[in-house]
Design a protein around this motif. Structure first.
Motif, PDB file in Angstrom:
ATOM      1  N   GLN A  26     -37.052 -38.939 -20.449  1.00  0.00           N
ATOM      2  CA  GLN A  26     -38.494 -39.026 -20.262  1.00  0.00           C
ATOM      3  C   GLN A  26     -38.810 -39.224 -18.786  1.00  0.00           C
ATOM      4  O   GLN A  26     -38.174 -40.029 -18.107  1.00  0.00           O
ATOM      5  N   SER A  27     -39.771 -38.460 -18.292  1.00  0.00           N
ATOM      6  CA  SER A  27     -40.251 -38.604 -16.922  1.00  0.00           C
ATOM      7  C   SER A  27     -41.771 -38.488 -16.959  1.00  0.00           C
ATOM      8  O   SER A  27     -42.336 -38.095 -17.976  1.00  0.00           O
ATOM      9  N   ARG A  30     -43.715 -35.351 -18.766  1.00  0.00           N
ATOM     10  CA  ARG A  30     -42.912 -34.501 -19.648  1.00  0.00           C
ATOM     11  C   ARG A  30     -41.703 -35.247 -20.193  1.00  0.00           C
ATOM     12  O   ARG A  30     -41.262 -36.235 -19.647  1.00  0.00           O
ATOM     13  N   HIS A  32     -37.804 -34.155 -21.504  1.00  0.00           N
ATOM     14  CA  HIS A  32     -36.797 -33.097 -21.568  1.00  0.00           C
ATOM     15  C   HIS A  32     -35.816 -33.436 -22.680  1.00  0.00           C
ATOM     16  O   HIS A  32     -35.387 -34.584 -22.792  1.00  0.00           O
ATOM     17  N   VAL A  41     -32.266 -26.296 -23.176  1.00  0.00           N
ATOM     18  CA  VAL A  41     -33.163 -27.301 -22.615  1.00  0.00           C
ATOM     19  C   VAL A  41     -34.546 -27.077 -23.200  1.00  0.00           C
ATOM     20  O   VAL A  41     -35.024 -25.953 -23.284  1.00  0.00           O
ATOM     21  N   ARG A  42     -35.169 -28.161 -23.591  1.00  0.00           N
ATOM     22  CA  ARG A  42     -36.518 -28.093 -24.142  1.00  0.00           C
ATOM     23  C   ARG A  42     -37.426 -28.966 -23.285  1.00  0.00           C
ATOM     24  O   ARG A  42     -37.082 -30.101 -22.969  1.00  0.00           O
ATOM     25  N   ARG A  43     -38.570 -28.438 -22.927  1.00  0.00           N
ATOM     26  CA  ARG A  43     -39.555 -29.179 -22.148  1.00  0.00           C
ATOM     27  C   ARG A  43     -40.759 -29.472 -23.020  1.00  0.00           C
ATOM     28  O   ARG A  43     -41.361 -28.547 -23.573  1.00  0.00           O
ATOM     29  N   PHE A  45     -44.364 -31.068 -22.637  1.00  0.00           N
ATOM     30  CA  PHE A  45     -45.342 -31.513 -21.649  1.00  0.00           C
ATOM     31  C   PHE A  45     -46.214 -32.612 -22.251  1.00  0.00           C
ATOM     32  O   PHE A  45     -46.823 -32.424 -23.303  1.00  0.00           O
ATOM     33  N   TRP A  62     -43.233 -23.276 -26.639  1.00  0.00           N
ATOM     34  CA  TRP A  62     -44.054 -24.052 -25.721  1.00  0.00           C
ATOM     35  C   TRP A  62     -44.430 -25.322 -26.451  1.00  0.00           C
ATOM     36  O   TRP A  62     -45.064 -25.274 -27.503  1.00  0.00           O
TER      37      TRP A  62
END
Length: 171
Positions: A26-27, A30, A32, A41-43, A45, A62
């Protein structure tokens, strides 16, 4: 017939279906998800944006997320229809929407409640729930679907068949 046998990535949500590790990072803005299977890799948002109009189809789609107390609610669209939802071949269309409710049950267990909506493929929405146990000794390693899959499963069989063919024992 499995798309993975033809080097198609597992896609979302099938990427969860195997017993391979994944990591959640977690950032700000978003989340990841790093999957070992096919090094996916899954993003997700979480900065308040909406789904874009006309977004092209991808294997991971998405994803936008928002917090409902201690639960991350993720809405994913734009999923490529070449993938299966699971390992038994459940198909879907390009209209698939996956809604996940991701929460920790306790320190060691993560629950994901899935809801699948696809008016082109299903008569009504349906769902499933999965609990993942935290396994701190596991690490997300590199796994390339075609290379590993061919080397581990298909290549030995093809080599045996080739040897048999050269010996004249394979019709």
């Amino acid at each position: 017939r499995d798309p993975n046998n033809n080097c198609i990535p597992p896609g979302m949500p099938r990427v969860y279906a195997v017993g391979r590790p994944f990591e959640i990072v977690q950032s700000p803005g978003r989340v990841h998800m790093l999957f070992e299977w096919d090094h996916s890799v899954r993003r997700i948002f979480t900065d308040g944006r909406k789904h874009p109009e006309g977004y092209y189809l991808t294997y991971m789609g998405w994803s936008i997320g928002s917090w409902d107390r201690d639960t991350l609610v993720v809405d994913t669209v734009g999923l490529h229809e070449k993938t299966w939802l699971d390992g038994i071949g459940t198909p879907h269309s390009d209209a698939l929407r996956v809604i996940e409710r991701i929460r920790r049950l306790d320190r060691e267990n993560l629950e994901i409640d899935f809801r699948f909506e696809d008016p082109k493929a299903f008569t009504r929405p349906w769902g499933a729930k999965k609990v993942y146990r935290w396994t701190p000794q596991w690490e997300v390693l590199e796994h390339i679907n075609c290379e590993d899959h061919l080397m581990e499963e298909h290549l030995p069989e093809h080599l045996r068949n080739l040897k048999d063919l050269l010996r004249g024992t394979n019709p």
